[in-house]
Design a protein around this motif. Sequence first.
Motif, PDB file in Angstrom:
ATOM      1  N   ARG A 235       0.809  -1.215   0.000  1.00  0.00           N
ATOM      2  CA  ARG A 235       0.000   0.000   0.000  1.00  0.00           C
ATOM      3  C   ARG A 235       0.845   1.270   0.000  1.00  0.00           C
ATOM      4  O   ARG A 235       0.331   2.352  -0.282  1.00  0.00           O
TER       5      ARG A 235
ATOM      6  N   THR B 242       1.954   2.387  -4.121  1.00  0.00           N
ATOM      7  CA  THR B 242       1.021   2.889  -5.122  1.00  0.00           C
ATOM      8  C   THR B 242       0.625   4.322  -4.792  1.00  0.00           C
ATOM      9  O   THR B 242       0.973   4.859  -3.744  1.00  0.00           O
TER      10      THR B 242
ATOM     11  N   GLN C 162      -2.649   7.511  -5.466  1.00  0.00           N
ATOM     12  CA  GLN C 162      -4.005   7.857  -5.880  1.00  0.00           C
ATOM     13  C   GLN C 162      -3.942   9.111  -6.729  1.00  0.00           C
ATOM     14  O   GLN C 162      -3.363  10.125  -6.308  1.00  0.00           O
TER      15      GLN C 162
ATOM     16  N   ARG D   6      -0.790  13.597  -7.616  1.00  0.00           N
ATOM     17  CA  ARG D   6      -0.768  12.252  -7.063  1.00  0.00           C
ATOM     18  C   ARG D   6      -0.644  12.334  -5.542  1.00  0.00           C
ATOM     19  O   ARG D   6       0.033  13.220  -5.027  1.00  0.00           O
TER      20      ARG D   6
ATOM     21  N   HIS E  33       0.181  10.761   4.191  1.00  0.00           N
ATOM     22  CA  HIS E  33      -0.051  11.071   2.788  1.00  0.00           C
ATOM     23  C   HIS E  33       0.942  12.125   2.303  1.00  0.00           C
ATOM     24  O   HIS E  33       1.238  13.083   3.022  1.00  0.00           O
TER      25      HIS E  33
END
Length: 486
Positions: A122, A125, A127, A139, A472
């Motif tokens: 996880r 990758t 989003q 991104r 994030h």
Amino acid sequence: MEGYTGFDRMPIAGEWRAGRAGRTRQDTDPYSGEVLLEIPQANADDLDEAYRAAREAQPKWAARPAFERARVLERAARILADREEELAGWLCREAGATRPRAGLELSLVQAVTRMAAEQADRISTFQAVGSDLPDKENRVYRRPAGVVAVISPWNFPVQLSNRSVAPALALGNAVVLKPAGDTPVTGGLFLARVYEEAGLPPGLLSVVVGAGRDIGDAIVEHDIPRVVSFTGSTPVGEGIAAKAGLKRLALELGGNGPLVVLDDADLDRAVPAALFGSYVHQGQVCMATNRVIVDAALHDAFVERFTAGAAALRHGDPGEEGTQIGPVINASQLDSIRDKVSRSVADGAELVLGGEPDGPAGQVLPPHVLLGGNTVTTAAEEVFGPVATIIRAQDEEHALRLANDTPYGLSSAVCTRDEDRGLRFALRVEAGMTHVNDTTVHDDAHSAFGGEKDSGLGRFGGEWAVDEFTTHHWISFQHAARDYPY
């Protein structure tokens, strides 16, 4: 396969050694009173060394390909399965777990470890996020949080440590774990041996066994950890929140689980669910059924069947086949439980089933059943013992008010023959979890463990663990020259 040894030492910064506090603590069997081992305790210097080693080791671990991290977690899951009987024996001797209860915990531990292995990619990758600017690409990547502090309790020691340790490691973090003083082996040292055997690089998992006065504040206040994961009492959790500063917190705190039996419930299902929720692991579960709220139409029949079922439960040596209720973890906890029962009776509750503690160490308390209102002590406070309080409700709305009339909001349940009615009721319960036609104590590794109100912050388990142990990182690309306003 030889059993693990050396639990009189702890893994600190990649080396198994004694703590430096200058004091030892005895690890005792709560049933027999036997001293299992003595552990020289860790101090703040040991903790600091563990944190510094974790910070140094973590970037290299995070940079490894996801499949390598996953492989370590997969091996750990296999080792846990291979050593299940060995670890179950430790749970019986150290935590007072009965054999079925130990089996329940170890099935969850293995499932959580396998699930963590599946989550390792996880952080590989991203989003894609839309943009209102021409030729702009956005991104959002997940990155490991860094170093994670895990503070775990004694009641489900392996699971409540590993449900944070496993996903944190899988997602590229390092971990410093402080297990409860009553369960240092099952709460941390055994797990450290498992991950060591699975090939986890040194320094990524340290286990510090020490007194609260030596390391309790330091583990939270230290400037290295970015996440503090704690499972335990609400007062301690509030103290952690006050001391942690700007760290991210994942806190699962106290509970006062209501199991509501509506007027159309099937007692053949409701009574066993309530018995399990009330008495599994001697009621020493944060999601335990602390209160059974029964509609007046079924109350008397429920009380008769529930009390008979509780009286039939076998209590005694947790290592013996057929034992369903073992010892309370320590004398202090036993005194607290008995005090709450005494205060409830003084407040007007009726004790319809009870008994004196027995066993070699005098810590096996037989199942207790009380009938009372929502304000008697055993209903208003978290008991954490083999005690159930049954409360009569006038109707469904009254049952809902009773269920929600508590500062806690961890787990709950409702029993009804109509699942749609059960869903409508569940959506109005103020809790992190509500189970329809099941017990309050949930045994699904995919569950989101966490609560509302005074029961905590954050979510544990399943997909939610990814959010707890990652951050994030927004990265944008301007693919063509643009005109700026100035």
